[in-house]
Design a protein around this motif. Structure first.
Motif: not given
Ligand code: ADP
Ligand code: MG
Length: 382
Positions: A69-70, A88, A91, A113, A115, A119-120, A124-126
């Motif tokens: 994605d990035y 990213w 994590y 990977f 997703g 985000l945000g 909870s993408s993280s």
């Molecule tokens: P959320 O509420 O979605 O969890 P966060 O700020 O806690 O928001 O987490 C978002 C971070 O997680 C992104 O800035 C990135 O670093 C990482 N992340 C989540 N999804 C992806 C993705 N698909 N590809 C790369 N990094 C991701």
């Protein structure tokens, strides 16, 4: 082209073979907000968007990982001092380190990977990212770490490598999630129970206000202090009250004169919310989604008027849902912005979404985002 295919194509282009595919999920919380730090219940489930990763061991002591994605790649070693800069990648690095700290084996691997969790947005993408890698490493290295500890690996990653002091709910839901089931987690004892969630004739939809008001962290600390203060007052009469969630409503009434009115209102919300989670669980076992929805409205009222963590945008969306006879609607997450979660009868769905977009934009000058979600499986090998 679907996500899995794109990931494998990239993996082949970079590493000359296919990877083993793993997936994990974002999450919603149907009800049970601001209950976690009060020792109460939360009621999350994994959703049908998440992270997919292709992974293969590479026989070195280096991790080579690529975010599709990035469109960025990152390589790092596995010692503490090898921490990468990119947010990213931290994590992934954190999950490796936290696995090692628990006595698990981790050696070099290649990964790609991607997703589809926004985000945000409060989904909870993280946690999806952490859980995917925590689950995958445990499987690939046959570490035999139990699922709760896998969730804790994700949580510790946020604490120690990403600067986010989160609770356990997001990673718990992402690891333990199952299709068609929500999980009631007792945040005091960590006991959990699955409940059926098959809202036939309804859709679950999030409306993202796309605002984040900045008082969130100081307000959060004040709420916590109020809860602790109320619990301490109740404890004088009822020593068994360890957390506010242990208190009966009448016990709170006994101390009303002894605590600031603000603390009373905060506690009134929390004690009510713990009971609402139980009521929702009963309703789900009967398949009574109208009652589930009514409880969601009560939660919104409590978060808005007693706990005071809503905001104009979220109250607007909630009021519109009520006006249009949507079954349930409430702010999801900590508050001060983010999404409402809505339980909408199928026949109302199109008109509600159209009205929400149009009226919200007319009032606030920007369109909200809309995310349909289905309760689905959490971390797994594909
Ligand atoms: P959320 O509420 O979605 O969890 P966060 O700020 O806690 O928001 O987490 C978002 C971070 O997680 C992104 O800035 C990135 O670093 C990482 N992340 C989540 N999804 C992806 C993705 N698909 N590809 C790369 N990094 C991701
Ligand atoms: Mg997060």
């Amino acid at each position: 082209m679907n996500m899995q295919t794109r990931i494998q194509e990239k993996f082949r282009a970079l590493f000359g073979e296919d990877g083993i595919l793993y997936a994990s999920a974002g999450r919603i919380n149907l009800i049970g907000e601001h209950t976690d730090y009060n020792g109460g219940y939360v009621f999350p489930g994994a959703i049908d968007c998440g992270i997919v990763a292709a992974i293969r061991l590479n026989g070195t002591d280096k991790v080579n990982v690529c975010s599709l994605d990035y469109d960025e790649c990152c390589s790092f070693g596995l010692r503490e001092e090898d921490a990468p800069e990119k947010a990213w990648a931290r994590y992934v690095f954190g999950v490796c380190r936290e696995t090692l700290k628990r006595g698990g084996k981790v050696e070099g691997f290649n990964a790609v990977f991607a997703g589809d969790v926004p985000l945000g947005a409060g989904l909870s993408s993280s946690a999806a990212l952490e859980s995917c890698f925590a689950f995958a490493l445990n499987d690939l290295f046959a570490n035999g770490i139990d699922k709760f500890e896998l969730a804790r690996i994700g949580q510790s990653t946020e604490h120690n490598y990403c600067g986010v002091k989160c609770g356990i709910m997001d990673q718990f839901a992402s690891i333990f999630g199952q299709e068609g089931k929500l999980i009631r987690l007792n945040c005091k004892t960590m006991e959990y129970k699955y409940f059926p969630f098959h809202p036939e004739g309804y859709r679950l939809v999030l409306i993202d206000s796309c605002v984040k008001h900045e008082l969130a962290s100081s307000a959060y600390n004040r709420r916590r202090a109020s809860c602790e203060n109320a619990a301490a007052a109740i404890r004088k009469n009822h020593p068994e009250v360890e957390f506010l969630s242990d208190a009966k409503r009448v016990w709170l009434d006994e101390v009303r004169a002894d605590i600031p009115e603000e603390d009373f209102l905060r506690a009134e919300y929390v004690i009510g919310e713990v009971q609402r989670v139980l009521d929702v669980c009963d309703a789900l076992e009967r398949g009574d989604y109208e009652t589930v929805g009514e409880m969601m409205y009560q939660t919104h009222f409590g978060m808005s008027r007693l706990y005071e963590v809503s905001c104009e945008e979220l109250d607007f969306l909630n009021k519109l849902a009520r006006k249009m006879d949507v079954t349930g609607s409430r702010v999801m997450g900590g508050g001060f912005g983010g999404c409402t979660i809505n339980l909408v009868r199928n026949e109302l769905y199109d008109s509600f979404i159209a009205a929400a977009k149009k009226e919200f934009e007319a009032r606030f000058g920007h369109a909200p985002k809309v995310y349909d979600v289905v309760i689905s499986d959490g971390a797994r090998r594909l």
